[in-house]
Write an enzyme that holds these catalytic residues in place. Structure first.
Site, PDB file in Angstrom:
ATOM      1  NE  ARG A 270      -3.897  -2.307   1.854  1.00  0.00           N
ATOM      2  CZ  ARG A 270      -4.444  -3.183   2.684  1.00  0.00           C
ATOM      3  NH1 ARG A 270      -4.056  -3.222   3.951  1.00  0.00           N
ATOM      4  NH2 ARG A 270      -5.363  -4.025   2.251  1.00  0.00           N
ATOM      5  CE1 TYR A 408      -2.225  -2.887  -9.881  1.00  0.00           C
ATOM      6  CE2 TYR A 408      -2.387  -1.044  -8.373  1.00  0.00           C
ATOM      7  CZ  TYR A 408      -1.844  -1.619  -9.507  1.00  0.00           C
ATOM      8  OH  TYR A 408      -0.931  -0.929 -10.249  1.00  0.00           O
ATOM      9  CD  GLU A 409      -0.614  -3.921  -3.527  1.00  0.00           C
ATOM     10  OE1 GLU A 409      -0.792  -4.597  -2.506  1.00  0.00           O
ATOM     11  OE2 GLU A 409       0.237  -4.195  -4.380  1.00  0.00           O
ATOM     12  N   GLY A 410      -5.990  -3.873  -2.066  1.00  0.00           N
ATOM     13  CA  GLY A 410      -7.154  -3.583  -1.226  1.00  0.00           C
ATOM     14  C   GLY A 410      -7.858  -2.355  -1.764  1.00  0.00           C
TER      15      GLY A 410
END
Length: 601
Positions: A270, A408-410
């Site tokens: 993140r 992406y990455e949550g």
């Protein structure tokens, strides 16, 4: 050990309840000579190998992405975060952020391949692998001889990562596992040599990680490349495992530890994703400035028009704020890693705990900077007008590439809720004292406000009071929400989202002000007038967002006298004594950009 660390380094989330001095934060102006040399060599690689061949990425030239990755490996750029004993450069966290920042600005296709390989493809082995696993795989990954990919997402398991159905069954002789399942959205799948695969053993509550070499003869098959809105030359495929044999010694960490590995890998991912959005903003802003200076309408450059200058000023301000906050957090993480290592902790454990400590800041940055790069590229298109909508200019590809960063990455929604949720958990563990400051805010609301005229003659004196007041807004809203809902707060997602936006704006605005104050002390206020204008402009907009989201939050859970009191508090805490001239601030920033013909901060 924890006490020793706490004396040296502020804990994650404590920015909300502790005053931070500008001398105590790291800024891009603090880069060492070595870091500046690394930055320049990365920029040279990007301009020569990536920017000059941008059309190849847009035409889905996957082979060119792979060959560019090999060149990056030859230059040592794939091993910046890898310890020297495993063939890497063993650089500190700030330096690895710097490389990620400047290598990612030309095209999202390459930055996705780079991020997936160096982050989630290599890092889980570096941080969780046994000595044998690290010696076997990490040098090959650090050099670019092999490439890595990360298989977590499944058709039914996206944000709910621990719900995956892929199975790992121990063979009868106990020598290997047989993995069967389907993974999707796998970056680098088309050219990777090794996968980090997450699967469930039996009825385990949590998934387990495995290192799986890519061998089609071992039950591994793939769909064709996905057709995507952006990052077009980033290889993205579905991967199928059909009783794929994996030696038992290739289990990563311990059984059932996969979810923890996945979450910690995402924390690093993140903050690195925030870094990966920074140079894209610089390049888009520079491109927009150059075009605005060259484009003549009504017998003058469009860069002389207020409507255009306003956009340029906002684009530059958000990029500057993103840099300020990203490198502040990166150095906090680096310092915490160093403090743990000094206490005798292994590098693996120190890095894991160092990043985990600042998971709140990692989520904040992921959301803020990914949304700013989208806004920046959108305004870039608008400044280019009809040409911005054409594939003949780089703006439309920048806009398409930026879109994935919010997913992406949550997703940003998940990260918003995580940032507040993690902060509340830290408070419950006693790692961040939210209760004491929240009670003080309640007492202040019940008391009579001061009518003294404060002395705001020093630079940022008023702005710092406002930031402190914005923190009170968060404590007021979040504190009351926790009191009302307790452990059920998780179910009130819209309230969490509102609280998160307040938290994000506090961290971003404070980081920008502290960086600029430090710069003004070093160079003199007269030399950094434009940076001062950016810090004030960012705060002005942050106050508006906090006011809006605070009102929404209060209205969602408070009624009657409680609601009236909190709304009065919100008004008090978001009030300026001296309202800044926002048009003049934007004009000052834009004038500098137009004169320099580039992003120049």
């Amino acid at each position: 050990m924890a006490d020793t660390i706490e004396k040296n380094v502020t804990r994650g989330g404590q920015f909300l309840v502790k005053e931070t001095k500008c001398e105590d934060i790291f800024t891009p102006e603090d880069f060492s000579e070595e870091q500046l040399m690394m930055r320049d060599s990365v920029k040279e690689f990007v301009d020569k190998e990536l920017w000059a061949h941008k059309d190849r990425f847009e035409k889905k030239d996957y082979a060119y992405t792979e060959s560019s990755m090999r060149k990056a490996g030859e230059l040592g750029l794939l091993g910046v975060a890898v310890p020297e004993e495993y063939g890497g450069l063993g650089m500190g966290f700030v330096s690895t952020m710097l490389v990620c920042d400047y290598i990612s600005g030309a095209t999202g296709s390459f930055s996705t391949a780079f991020g997936a390989h160096t982050g989630i493809g290599t890092m889980p082995i570096t941080l969780y692998g046994s000595e044998e696993q690290k010696k076997k795989y990490v040098p090959l990954l650090a050099s670019g001889e092999w490439f890595g990919a990360y298989c977590l997402t499944e058709p039914g398991a996206g944000s709910d990562a621990n719900s995956g159905k892929t199975k790992a069954v121990l063979s009868e002789d106990g020598t290997h596992y047989l993995i069967t399942g389907q993974k999707m959205w796998i970056s680098n799948a088309g050219f990777c040599s090794v996968f980090i695969v997450f699967a469930r053993i039996g009825d385990d509550k949590n998934i387990t990680g495995f290192i799986v070499e890519n061998d089609p003869a071992n039950g591994i098959s793939m769909n064709e490349e996905e057709h995507k809105l952006g990052i077009r030359a980033s290889s993205t495929r579905q991967v199928f495992f059909n009783e794929t044999k994996v030696p038992v010694e290739n289990m990563l960490s311990e059984r059932g530890n996969g979810f923890k590995i996945a979450m910690n890998a995402l924390n690093v991912g993140r903050i690195k994703l925030a870094a990966a959005c920074l140079d894209a903003q610089r390049r888009v802003t520079s491109g927009a400035v150059k075009y605005a200076n060259e484009r003549i309408q009504f017998n003058t450059s469009i860069s002389s028009f207020g409507a255009i200058r306003s956009k340029l000023a906002e684009m530059a301000t958000n990029a500057y704020a993103g840099e300020s906050a990203s490198y502040r957090a990166a150095k906090d993480i680096e310092d915490r890693i160093a403090a743990r290592e000094a206490e005798g902790t292994s590098h693996q454990e120190a890095e894991l705990k160092g990043v985990e400590e600042y998971a709140i800041e990692c989520s904040i940055l992921k959301v803020a900077v990914s949304e700013d790069v989208q806004s920046c590229s959108d305004e870039g298109i608008q400044i280019f007008g009809g040409m911005g909508f054409s594939e003949d200019t780089p703006m439309e590809s920048a806009w398409r590439d930026a879109r994935i960063a919010r997913i992406y990455e949550g997703t940003n929604e998940i990260n918003r809720m995580l940032s507040v949720g993690m902060l509340i958990k830290k408070a419950m563990k006693g790692h961040v004292d939210l209760l004491g400051p929240a009670m003080k805010v309640q007492e202040e609301l019940m008391g009579i406000p001061s009518f003294d005229t404060p002395d705001f003659s020093e630079l940022f004196a008023e702005e710092k009071v406002i930031v402190a007041n914005l923190k009170k807004v968060f404590l007021m809203v979040a504190g009351s929400a926790v009191q009302k809902y307790g452990p059920e707060l998780d179910a009130h997602q819209q309230l969490l989202m509102a609280a998160s936006d307040i938290l994000i704006e506090i961290y971003m605005a404070e980081s920008t002000i502290l960086r600029t104050e430090k710069l003004a002390k070093a160079q003199g206020e007269d030399k950094v007038q434009e940076q001062i204008a950016m810090a004030k402009l960012y705060l002005y907009k942050a106050v508006d967002i906090v006011n809006l989201r605070g009102k929404e939050g209060i209205a969602s859970f408070a009624e009657g006298d409680e609601q009236r009191m909190m709304l009065m508090g919100l008004k008090r805490f978001t009030k300026y004594t001296n309202l800044p001239n926002v048009v003049a601030l934007r004009e000052k920033i834009a004038a500098k950009l137009v004169a320099e013909d580039t992003y120049c901060f």
